[in-house]
Write an enzyme that holds these catalytic residues in place. Structure first.
Site, short mmCIF file in Angstrom:
data_model
loop_
_atom_site.label_atom_id
_atom_site.label_comp_id
_atom_site.label_asym_id
_atom_site.label_seq_id
_atom_site.Cartn_x
_atom_site.Cartn_y
_atom_site.Cartn_z
N ASP A 173 -59.79 -58.40 -66.48
CA ASP A 173 -58.66 -57.74 -67.15
C ASP A 173 -58.48 -58.49 -68.46
O ASP A 173 -57.87 -59.56 -68.48
CB ASP A 173 -57.40 -57.83 -66.28
CG ASP A 173 -56.22 -57.13 -66.92
OD1 ASP A 173 -56.43 -56.16 -67.67
OD2 ASP A 173 -55.08 -57.58 -66.69
N GLU B 268 -61.71 -53.67 -67.72
CA GLU B 268 -60.76 -52.59 -68.00
C GLU B 268 -61.04 -52.02 -69.38
O GLU B 268 -61.20 -52.77 -70.35
CB GLU B 268 -59.31 -53.08 -67.92
CG GLU B 268 -58.33 -51.92 -68.07
CD GLU B 268 -56.89 -52.31 -67.81
OE1 GLU B 268 -56.60 -52.83 -66.73
OE2 GLU B 268 -56.06 -52.08 -68.71
N ASP C 251 -52.32 -60.50 -63.93
CA ASP C 251 -53.61 -60.27 -64.58
C ASP C 251 -54.76 -60.52 -63.60
O ASP C 251 -55.78 -59.83 -63.64
CB ASP C 251 -53.77 -61.18 -65.81
CG ASP C 251 -52.55 -61.09 -66.71
OD1 ASP C 251 -52.57 -60.30 -67.64
OD2 ASP C 251 -51.56 -61.80 -66.43
#
Lengths: 186, 186
Positions: free
Chosen positions: B7, B67, B140
């Site tokens: 992420d 992501e 996260d």
């Protein structure tokens, strides 16, 4: 000061090495790293890293100047441009080089005197400054060269402040003593 | 399949390693790489690179899932996020790993069945899937774990197609001959 300018991009990453001090500059080398659009982004970034490593090892710039990426500029390409800029920053930092970012307006202002100059005016001034008959091509290489001249001439606000402080003659001891007395320190 | 989920972010880059195949998954490790906001971006990217290198060398994932960064998401942070994602892609490519990107909606849909699930629903499902009492933290790290599960379960459209083709029994020779005749090839 040998400055490596980088105009970041995935398809064409412009590079321009300029040796300059405020008011004068000479071109060392200009070019682009191209990566094919069909290649996976991760492999394109690897190719950009390899190209930048080669330029930095061979030319040994003292500083790297990168065009500042704004999210507002172009929503379609900003992510790829930011990724290429990130790789350029990473390679510079790995070699212990400081990275400075300049906006397109700062580059135009440093080179032509106007932040609103068009591409042609910038190109003409770059040719005049570097004593070239034709501007470096493609446009990404020319933009990287303009960025390097901009940094060599403008530096950063912090650098200019440091230079100004270093250039200011220290007041004589007696004057320092008077000032200290006035501030109630002596 | 050991998947490393990333992420991306400059302040906190979430990492989550998951070993999984569609329908089951186990947590290998979750964490974050933090870099101080006061540090120059080029040095922050260098720290993120070092952290990713360490994770990939130690855990030897087979694939990296990141992501997907959209320019539309957050204009203030998109450039830094894209730069961190670029460094993650670069490090993966350097190790010969394929990189796949998934959107937040794809992650939510893979884990909860709905692309509109909220953070809490995703967190609860991640705990249930991985047999954890509490979700990995900070957020996260949890997001990176969810991303890794999503990739282990969904893969990419191309991968699923390859698997489907490989799993399809070949038609018998006689049938192929008939088909070839019908197409005018024999």
């Amino acid at each position: 000061m040998l400055v490596l300018g980088v105009d970041p991009g995935l398809t064409r990453c412009g590079l321009g090495a300029v040796d300059g001090t405020p008011g004068r500059a000479s071109l060392v080398e200009a070019g682009v790293i191209r990566t094919p659009a069909g290649l996976d982004t991760s492999r394109r970034l690897l190719a950009i890293e390899a190209g930048l490593e080669e330029w930095i090892r061979r030319l040994r710039p003292e500083v790297v100047a990168i065009e500042r990426v704004f999210a507002q500029h172009n929503l379609m390409t900003v992510v790829g441009t930011a990724q290429a800029a990130g790789v350029a920053m990473l390679v510079a930092a790995r070699h212990g080089l400081n990275v400075y970012q300049h906006t397109p307006s700062e580059v135009k202002a440093a080179i032509t005197g106007s932040g609103r100059a068009d591409k042609q005016q910038v190109g003409q001034m770059v040719c005049r400054i570097l004593h070239l008959d034709v501007a470096p091509s493609p446009a990404d290489a020319a933009d990287a060269v303009a960025l390097a001249i901009c940094h060599a001439w403008r530096g950063t606000a912090a650098e200019r402040l440091e230079e100004a402080v270093a250039a200011t003659p220290r007041p004589p001891r007696s004057w320092q003593a008077v000032a200290a007395v006035r501030r109630g320190l002596a």
